[in-house]
Design a protein around this motif. Sequence first.
Motif, mmCIF file in Angstrom:
data_model
loop_
_atom_site.group_PDB
_atom_site.id
_atom_site.type_symbol
_atom_site.label_atom_id
_atom_site.label_comp_id
_atom_site.label_asym_id
_atom_site.label_seq_id
_atom_site.Cartn_x
_atom_site.Cartn_y
_atom_site.Cartn_z
ATOM 1 N N PRO A 30 7.798 10.661 7.792
ATOM 2 C CA PRO A 30 7.548 10.301 6.371
ATOM 3 C C PRO A 30 5.908 10.026 6.083
ATOM 4 O O PRO A 30 5.715 10.048 5.053
ATOM 5 C CB PRO A 30 8.307 9.205 6.013
ATOM 6 C CG PRO A 30 8.638 8.544 7.465
ATOM 7 C CD PRO A 30 8.731 9.783 8.469
ATOM 8 N N GLY A 31 5.306 9.762 7.118
ATOM 9 C CA GLY A 31 4.025 9.285 6.890
ATOM 10 C C GLY A 31 3.877 7.702 6.599
ATOM 11 O O GLY A 31 4.835 7.354 5.947
ATOM 12 N N PRO A 32 2.820 7.210 6.812
ATOM 13 C CA PRO A 32 1.420 7.825 7.580
ATOM 14 C C PRO A 32 1.856 7.844 8.963
ATOM 15 O O PRO A 32 2.762 7.090 9.425
ATOM 16 C CB PRO A 32 0.525 6.641 7.123
ATOM 17 C CG PRO A 32 1.164 5.228 6.886
ATOM 18 C CD PRO A 32 2.468 5.975 6.262
ATOM 19 N N GLN A 69 11.996 9.059 -0.904
ATOM 20 C CA GLN A 69 11.658 9.430 0.477
ATOM 21 C C GLN A 69 12.898 10.414 0.870
ATOM 22 O O GLN A 69 12.551 11.488 1.417
ATOM 23 C CB GLN A 69 11.361 8.539 1.274
ATOM 24 C CG GLN A 69 10.752 9.123 2.834
ATOM 25 C CD GLN A 69 9.594 9.632 2.834
ATOM 26 O OE1 GLN A 69 8.424 9.482 1.873
ATOM 27 N NE2 GLN A 69 9.586 11.110 3.366
ATOM 28 N N ARG A 106 7.292 -0.510 -5.664
ATOM 29 C CA ARG A 106 7.235 -0.702 -4.219
ATOM 30 C C ARG A 106 7.054 -2.287 -4.187
ATOM 31 O O ARG A 106 6.162 -2.793 -4.808
ATOM 32 C CB ARG A 106 6.053 0.057 -3.654
ATOM 33 C CG ARG A 106 6.135 -0.380 -2.250
ATOM 34 C CD ARG A 106 5.258 0.660 -1.223
ATOM 35 N NE ARG A 106 5.889 1.867 -1.301
ATOM 36 C CZ ARG A 106 5.643 2.981 -0.280
ATOM 37 N NH1 ARG A 106 4.467 2.741 0.424
ATOM 38 N NH2 ARG A 106 6.227 3.846 -0.261
ATOM 39 N N PRO A 128 0.853 -1.291 0.104
ATOM 40 C CA PRO A 128 -0.108 0.061 0.037
ATOM 41 C C PRO A 128 0.928 1.233 -0.051
ATOM 42 O O PRO A 128 1.970 1.344 0.419
ATOM 43 C CB PRO A 128 -0.737 -0.050 1.387
ATOM 44 C CG PRO A 128 -0.666 -1.357 1.937
ATOM 45 C CD PRO A 128 0.665 -2.119 1.005
ATOM 46 N N SER A 129 0.266 2.325 -0.484
ATOM 47 C CA SER A 129 0.896 3.527 -0.609
ATOM 48 C C SER A 129 -0.223 4.728 -0.857
ATOM 49 O O SER A 129 -0.994 4.470 -1.600
ATOM 50 C CB SER A 129 2.059 3.559 -1.576
ATOM 51 O OG SER A 129 2.505 4.937 -1.973
ATOM 52 N N THR A 130 0.037 5.722 -0.221
ATOM 53 C CA THR A 130 -0.618 7.039 -0.588
ATOM 54 C C THR A 130 0.270 8.329 -1.093
ATOM 55 O O THR A 130 -0.114 8.497 -2.447
ATOM 56 C CB THR A 130 -1.357 7.691 0.567
ATOM 57 O OG1 THR A 130 -2.236 6.606 1.197
ATOM 58 C CG2 THR A 130 -2.105 8.757 0.532
ATOM 59 N N ARG A 131 1.172 8.411 -0.501
ATOM 60 C CA ARG A 131 2.189 9.431 -0.911
ATOM 61 C C ARG A 131 3.114 9.365 -2.198
ATOM 62 O O ARG A 131 2.875 9.933 -3.120
ATOM 63 C CB ARG A 131 3.006 10.059 0.331
ATOM 64 C CG ARG A 131 2.310 10.814 1.408
ATOM 65 C CD ARG A 131 2.799 10.655 2.771
ATOM 66 N NE ARG A 131 2.456 9.257 3.159
ATOM 67 C CZ ARG A 131 1.378 9.148 3.781
ATOM 68 N NH1 ARG A 131 0.835 9.972 4.173
ATOM 69 N NH2 ARG A 131 0.916 7.910 4.212
ATOM 70 N N THR A 132 3.551 8.175 -1.967
ATOM 71 C CA THR A 132 4.641 7.823 -2.994
ATOM 72 C C THR A 132 4.174 7.569 -4.427
ATOM 73 O O THR A 132 4.286 8.092 -5.253
ATOM 74 C CB THR A 132 5.674 6.427 -2.623
ATOM 75 O OG1 THR A 132 5.773 6.765 -1.141
ATOM 76 C CG2 THR A 132 6.678 6.212 -3.348
ATOM 77 N N ARG A 133 2.957 6.699 -4.236
ATOM 78 C CA ARG A 133 2.123 6.286 -5.582
ATOM 79 C C ARG A 133 1.658 7.572 -6.070
ATOM 80 O O ARG A 133 1.817 7.916 -7.157
ATOM 81 C CB ARG A 133 1.290 5.398 -5.228
ATOM 82 C CG ARG A 133 0.368 4.818 -6.292
ATOM 83 C CD ARG A 133 -0.557 3.747 -5.773
ATOM 84 N NE ARG A 133 -1.338 3.137 -7.183
ATOM 85 C CZ ARG A 133 -1.780 1.892 -6.907
ATOM 86 N NH1 ARG A 133 -1.657 1.304 -5.892
ATOM 87 N NH2 ARG A 133 -2.758 1.594 -7.688
ATOM 88 N N HIS A 175 14.260 3.393 0.674
ATOM 89 C CA HIS A 175 13.276 4.381 -0.025
ATOM 90 C C HIS A 175 13.800 5.599 -0.471
ATOM 91 O O HIS A 175 13.703 6.641 0.185
ATOM 92 C CB HIS A 175 12.133 4.478 0.822
ATOM 93 C CG HIS A 175 10.951 5.043 0.439
ATOM 94 N ND1 HIS A 175 10.903 5.477 -0.859
ATOM 95 C CD2 HIS A 175 9.763 5.100 1.355
ATOM 96 C CE1 HIS A 175 9.457 5.981 -0.825
ATOM 97 N NE2 HIS A 175 9.027 5.864 0.318
HETATM 98 N N1 CP Z 1 6.301 8.075 3.046
HETATM 99 C C1 CP Z 1 5.525 7.082 2.394
HETATM 100 O O1 CP Z 1 6.318 6.275 1.469
HETATM 101 O O2 CP Z 1 4.210 7.058 2.336
HETATM 102 P P1 CP Z 1 3.345 5.990 1.473
HETATM 103 O O3 CP Z 1 3.613 4.736 2.229
HETATM 104 O O4 CP Z 1 1.840 6.409 1.713
HETATM 105 O O5 CP Z 1 3.805 5.883 0.155
#
Ligand code: CP
Length: 316
Positions: free
Chosen positions: A262-264, A139, A108, A55-60, A136
């Motif tokens: 870096p989140g989340p 990041q 990823r 899963p990914s929000t920011r990177t994707r 990463h």
């Molecule tokens: N920082 C980071 O990689 O966030 P995601 O997992 O949401 O992509």
Amino acid sequence: MSFAGDHLLGLDGLAREEIEYLLESAESFREISAREIKKVPTLRGKTVVGLFFEPSTRTRTSFEIAAKRLSADFVSISGSTSSATKGETLLDTARNVAAMNPDCLVMRHGSSGAPHLLAAEVGCPVINAGDGAHEHPTQALLDMLTIRDKVGRIEGLDVAIVGDILHSRVARSNIHALRALGARVRLIGPPTFLPPVARHWGEVHHDMAAGLRDVDVVMMLRLQRERQGANFLPSLDEYSRYFCLNAERLQLAKPGAIVLHPGPINRGIEIASEVADGASSVILDQVTNGVAVRMACLYILAGRARVAAVEERQVV
Ligand code: CP
């Protein structure tokens, strides 16, 4: 200055000049995102494929936005909806995607080294968007860009990285980048979250009060519970009691110190809301910088494939 690699698989081993080149390239792309029409034709006709097996929000999202702002086509495949669920191996998936002639793959994966395996098999640049507990790189680049913006430099800074360092690809890439750029690194966490090699990476602390004293930058990490086996932590309550960054603990850092994550984020576990949403937090600046960093990486790598193709045509 240039970036010599065919792929961006990690920051370990990159020269300071290569990291600085990537950061300066990212800076040059920033203004595109501030325009009313946020699009340039730089990668028109190029295809970027995102292979996201975790899963990914920011990177994707930021890779997709970055590709589209450069006019590349972006196609994303997620592990849970791909034919991997029917038993297709990673290599077979990669070979089939490569047969569609993409210009760049962004991957990823939960296994360390998966993007390296892909890079050896496909004939286009591969960018690591996070592999297991390994690296990463984009990041860490966006983190370096954020620190440079906010503090003005990286050389000579004291930077504390706090939390689950053992399982964190973000920590590894940041440690490589910070050391290459001349920062001093402190690693803070319970002994179970600090690998033996940590003492070669920086100053090791198991106590927040000692570790945070007079640092310029605090980088908090999420507990990577998906990568932890049993017995790493007695309980979340106990972890947060000793290692959650709250306003009182942040007072130990230098006045004006900045806080990254870096989140989340897991509010109340590794970072208190008063810090995450407070004046020292640069968490959303990190996210903004992620688009510029990924534009630069796509431009350099997918753009290079285009140059090679042009040269081939001229030879013919
Ligand atoms: N920082 C980071 O990689 O966030 P995601 O997992 O949401 O992509």
